[in-house]
Design an enzyme around this catalytic site. Sequence first.
Site, PDB file in Angstrom:
ATOM      1  N   HIS A  24       0.832  -1.202   0.000  1.00 53.13           N
ATOM      2  CA  HIS A  24       0.000   0.000   0.000  1.00 53.13           C
ATOM      3  C   HIS A  24       0.869   1.255   0.000  1.00 53.13           C
ATOM      4  CE1 HIS A  24      -3.565   2.462   1.216  1.00 53.13           C
ATOM      5  NE2 HIS A  24      -2.605   3.219   1.744  1.00 53.13           N
ATOM      6  N   GLU A  25       1.828   1.294   0.913  1.00 47.11           N
ATOM      7  CA  GLU A  25       2.700   2.471   0.984  1.00 47.11           C
ATOM      8  C   GLU A  25       3.597   2.584  -0.245  1.00 47.11           C
ATOM      9  OE1 GLU A  25       2.092   4.697   3.082  1.00 47.11           O
ATOM     10  OE2 GLU A  25       0.681   3.449   4.204  1.00 47.11           O
ATOM     11  N   HIS A  28       1.964   4.514  -2.863  1.00 47.40           N
ATOM     12  CA  HIS A  28       2.124   5.967  -2.709  1.00 47.40           C
ATOM     13  C   HIS A  28       3.539   6.402  -3.085  1.00 47.40           C
ATOM     14  CE1 HIS A  28      -1.748   6.379  -0.860  1.00 47.40           C
ATOM     15  NE2 HIS A  28      -1.430   5.737   0.243  1.00 47.40           N
TER      16      HIS A  28
END
Length: 430
Positions: A24-25, A28
């Site tokens: 998920h990170e 980003h």
Amino acid sequence: MTAIAFVIGVVVLVVGLAVSIALHELGHLLPAKRFGVRVGQYMIGFGPTIWSRRKGETEYGFKAIPLGGYISMAGMYPPSPRETAGKPGRAGGGFFATMVQDARSANDETLHGRDDDRVFYKLPVWKRVVVMLGGPVMNLLLAVVLFTIIFSGIGVQTATTTVAGLSECVPASVSAECTAADPPAPAQAAGIEPGDVIVSVDGTAVSTFAEASAIIRQSPGQSIPIVVERGGEQQTLTVTPATIQSPATDSTAATEVGFVGIRPDVQYVRQPIWTGVQTAAENVGQVASIIWQLPVKVYQTAADLVTGQERDPNGPLSVVGAGILAGEVAAVDAPIVNRVSAMLGLLASLNIALFVFNLIPLLPLDGGHVVVALWDGLKRAWAKLFKRPAPKPVDATKLVPVTFVVVIGLIVMGAVLILADIFNPVSIIQ
């Protein structure tokens, strides 16, 4: 041995959740770096740092509590008014105003100067949206991959048209055991043998056992032809299904159905490659319906906890509840491939939940940052349309009080779910 398997299941869940958070990170991080934003930290977990290493301008590391993660981007918000004005300022007005000022000060620390263009808030709107959606989309893609492995790699347990075995008798009902007084099963009398492959029943070609069973159940007491393939050749056998009582259900009354006494061979049948995408889409809809009613669902969970009522098995869970389910999946008495498939399904469902939850349009969630970016773009487009001066960037630090309320709400709901998962857990063991 069961206890060890339970612990292994919990560990697998924790590791899988950590990987999901890391991806998920990463969703980003990659677009942020691609667009030139200065990223100070990429961290998995919260709390004290247990390991980190700096590569270039970014510090990568792990923290003690693997229940989340973050990346630290320069200039998530525009600089505070006191910096742009070139003179000091302070927040007045009490607790929430102080929170706003603290958020601005923390944000200003990531800025290396007013002329620095490597900051998030200066990106075009579409780039900011891409950065913020990158995390949830990564969870969605991981869920699709996991579902594809389950359905197209491992396959779905399916009762095939191959005969695995025969019943010895005609029981008094579907769920009854054989007794010495029961007559022999019609399949044996008709000459059906284990290993036979059912080709057609009563003139209708069948490709699954469910299709064959449906015809048999509808033909109690009627002689019907069954074509089977045995040793590479087809044979036509005549069987008369016995009449037994089908138990009543919540929606149907007890009925008489046909019974011949065939046990099918169960195999893993691989599904089309697009099944994973379809399943992920269906799960998104199901989770979205739960998220939409989350406060009500959590209230019902709290009420069930207090009253001792059985919880809704389709209701929300905390990480503790997911861990308990993972442990039970690992410890259940089933073939290893079944347990692996169930564990992958649990991890896929968690990633769907992360995807949907992070799209909620409230700060500090990713969906909240997307809304801020879109609002900023709308203001700029409106000014351009009417040939007005470009407006100042949207100062999302003013929404810190709302963010604070949202965080408190999430903490309260999380605490309720954790307590419910400890004292009134959802279980797959009946």
